[in-house]
Write a protein that holds these residues in place. Structure first.
Motif, mmCIF file in Angstrom:
data_model
loop_
_atom_site.group_PDB
_atom_site.id
_atom_site.type_symbol
_atom_site.label_atom_id
_atom_site.label_comp_id
_atom_site.label_asym_id
_atom_site.label_seq_id
_atom_site.Cartn_x
_atom_site.Cartn_y
_atom_site.Cartn_z
ATOM 1 N N LEU A 6 0.841 -1.204 0.000
ATOM 2 C CA LEU A 6 0.000 0.000 0.000
ATOM 3 C C LEU A 6 0.875 1.252 0.000
ATOM 4 C CD1 LEU A 6 -2.797 1.494 0.438
ATOM 5 C CD2 LEU A 6 -2.246 1.325 2.870
ATOM 6 N N VAL A 7 1.824 1.298 0.914
ATOM 7 C CA VAL A 7 2.705 2.464 1.046
ATOM 8 C C VAL A 7 3.587 2.617 -0.193
ATOM 9 C CG1 VAL A 7 4.630 3.423 2.388
ATOM 10 C CG2 VAL A 7 2.639 2.480 3.559
ATOM 11 N N ARG A 8 4.093 1.510 -0.726
ATOM 12 C CA ARG A 8 4.918 1.565 -1.925
ATOM 13 C C ARG A 8 4.124 2.135 -3.103
ATOM 14 N NH1 ARG A 8 5.157 -0.574 -6.416
ATOM 15 N NH2 ARG A 8 3.592 -2.154 -5.954
ATOM 16 N N THR A 9 2.888 1.718 -3.220
ATOM 17 C CA THR A 9 2.033 2.222 -4.296
ATOM 18 C C THR A 9 1.759 3.710 -4.127
ATOM 19 O OG1 THR A 9 1.023 0.044 -4.575
ATOM 20 C CG2 THR A 9 -0.190 1.933 -5.459
ATOM 21 N N LEU A 10 1.448 4.142 -2.911
ATOM 22 C CA LEU A 10 1.223 5.574 -2.659
ATOM 23 C C LEU A 10 2.472 6.382 -3.004
ATOM 24 C CD1 LEU A 10 -0.708 5.417 0.738
ATOM 25 C CD2 LEU A 10 -1.663 5.968 -1.518
ATOM 26 N N ASP A 11 3.632 5.882 -2.592
ATOM 27 C CA ASP A 11 4.896 6.563 -2.877
ATOM 28 C C ASP A 11 5.151 6.627 -4.379
ATOM 29 O OD1 ASP A 11 7.595 7.630 -2.036
ATOM 30 O OD2 ASP A 11 8.244 5.805 -3.070
ATOM 31 N N GLN A 12 4.933 5.523 -5.061
ATOM 32 C CA GLN A 12 5.160 5.479 -6.510
ATOM 33 C C GLN A 12 4.225 6.446 -7.235
ATOM 34 O OE1 GLN A 12 4.262 1.706 -8.359
ATOM 35 N NE2 GLN A 12 5.714 2.095 -10.009
ATOM 36 N N ARG A 13 2.963 6.473 -6.836
ATOM 37 C CA ARG A 13 2.006 7.381 -7.484
ATOM 38 C C ARG A 13 2.417 8.834 -7.259
ATOM 39 N NH1 ARG A 13 -3.173 4.536 -8.043
ATOM 40 N NH2 ARG A 13 -2.495 2.564 -8.956
ATOM 41 N N TRP A 14 2.940 9.140 -6.074
ATOM 42 C CA TRP A 14 3.378 10.508 -5.780
ATOM 43 C C TRP A 14 4.618 10.860 -6.612
ATOM 44 C CZ3 TRP A 14 7.851 12.090 -2.830
ATOM 45 C CH2 TRP A 14 7.935 13.483 -2.659
ATOM 46 N N THR B 26 -0.531 10.994 -8.734
ATOM 47 C CA THR B 26 -1.399 11.561 -7.710
ATOM 48 C C THR B 26 -0.696 12.766 -7.108
ATOM 49 O OG1 THR B 26 -2.842 11.047 -5.842
ATOM 50 C CG2 THR B 26 -0.614 10.199 -5.723
ATOM 51 N N THR B 27 -1.470 13.692 -6.622
ATOM 52 C CA THR B 27 -0.904 14.903 -6.039
ATOM 53 C C THR B 27 -0.960 14.804 -4.523
ATOM 54 O OG1 THR B 27 -1.707 16.156 -7.924
ATOM 55 C CG2 THR B 27 -1.055 17.408 -5.993
ATOM 56 N N ASP C 286 -3.641 12.135 8.754
ATOM 57 C CA ASP C 286 -3.172 13.497 8.455
ATOM 58 C C ASP C 286 -3.492 13.873 7.010
ATOM 59 O OD1 ASP C 286 -2.220 13.761 11.027
ATOM 60 O OD2 ASP C 286 -0.106 13.538 10.477
ATOM 61 N N LEU C 287 -3.339 12.937 6.108
ATOM 62 C CA LEU C 287 -3.662 13.180 4.705
ATOM 63 C C LEU C 287 -5.156 13.470 4.552
ATOM 64 C CD1 LEU C 287 -1.988 13.268 2.133
ATOM 65 C CD2 LEU C 287 -2.546 10.859 1.770
#
Length: 188
Positions: free
Chosen positions: A90-98, A103-104, A178-179
């Motif tokens: 999950l975190v890897r995907t969020l990081d990659q998208r950023w 994703t913004t 926080d997000l």
């Protein structure tokens, strides 16, 4: 309706930690709809594992050494292992998208997800591959499980370094919350 009752009975923590996971899941779902269910599932397992850690801590020596308890510890270890692998993805995907601009995220949040990914990676690589993470060449190739009275299940990854599943779950939940807060403030 029955599913919600089952979820609530599965996570009976007094601080409503599961509700925090549910609330935070919408921010992940806004990035990728399938992430909503994943975050909520991670939350359910997180609550269950915390409750089991607390229950185990309250046992005396004889109780904690029983065959039945040994089986429960093995189950907790396996579920914690799977939790770490799923949370890392999950975190890897969020990081990659950023990083790719798909994703913004505010820079502060993007940097924070990258730091969390690296922390999780330090545990995930020796767990999944039985090798040292490249960023941490002095770490062990194997992450050795241990039980901490303060943090529950943890893994010994280097001479003086332990990473607990609870620490990672707290960091992930705080990041998502926080997000979500930033997202809500942005709308008003």
């Amino acid at each position: 309706r029955n599913g919600i009752g089952l979820v609530r009975s599965y996570c009976t923590m007094p601080d409503d930690r599961f509700q925090r996971w549910v609330d935070a899941s919408s921010v992940a779902g806004a990035i990728e709809p399938s992430m909503t269910a994943l975050v909520q599932g991670l939350g359910r397992f997180d609550c269950h594992l915390i409750e089991e850690d607390s229950r185990f801590t309250a046992l005396n020596q004889e109780q904690s050494s029983s065959t039945q308890e040994s089986t429960r510890v093995a189950d907790r270890l396996a579920l914690s292992y799977f939790w770490v692998l799923a949370a890392y993805e999950l975190v890897r995907t969020l990081d990659q998208r950023w990083r790719t601009g798909a994703t913004t995220l505010p820079d502060e949040s993007g940097n924070r997800v990258t730091a969390l990914k690296r922390r999780m990676e330090r545990l995930r690589i020796p767990l999944a591959k039985t090798e040292t993470a490249r960023r941490f060449p002095i770490d062990h190739a194997m992450a050795y499980p241990t039980i901490s009275r303060d943090f529950g299940l943890a893994w010994h990854v280097a001479q003086d370094t332990y990473i607990s599943r609870r620490e990672l779950s707290d960091q992930l939940l705080d990041f998502l919350a926080d997000l979500k807060k930033r997202q809500t403030q942005k709308k008003t």
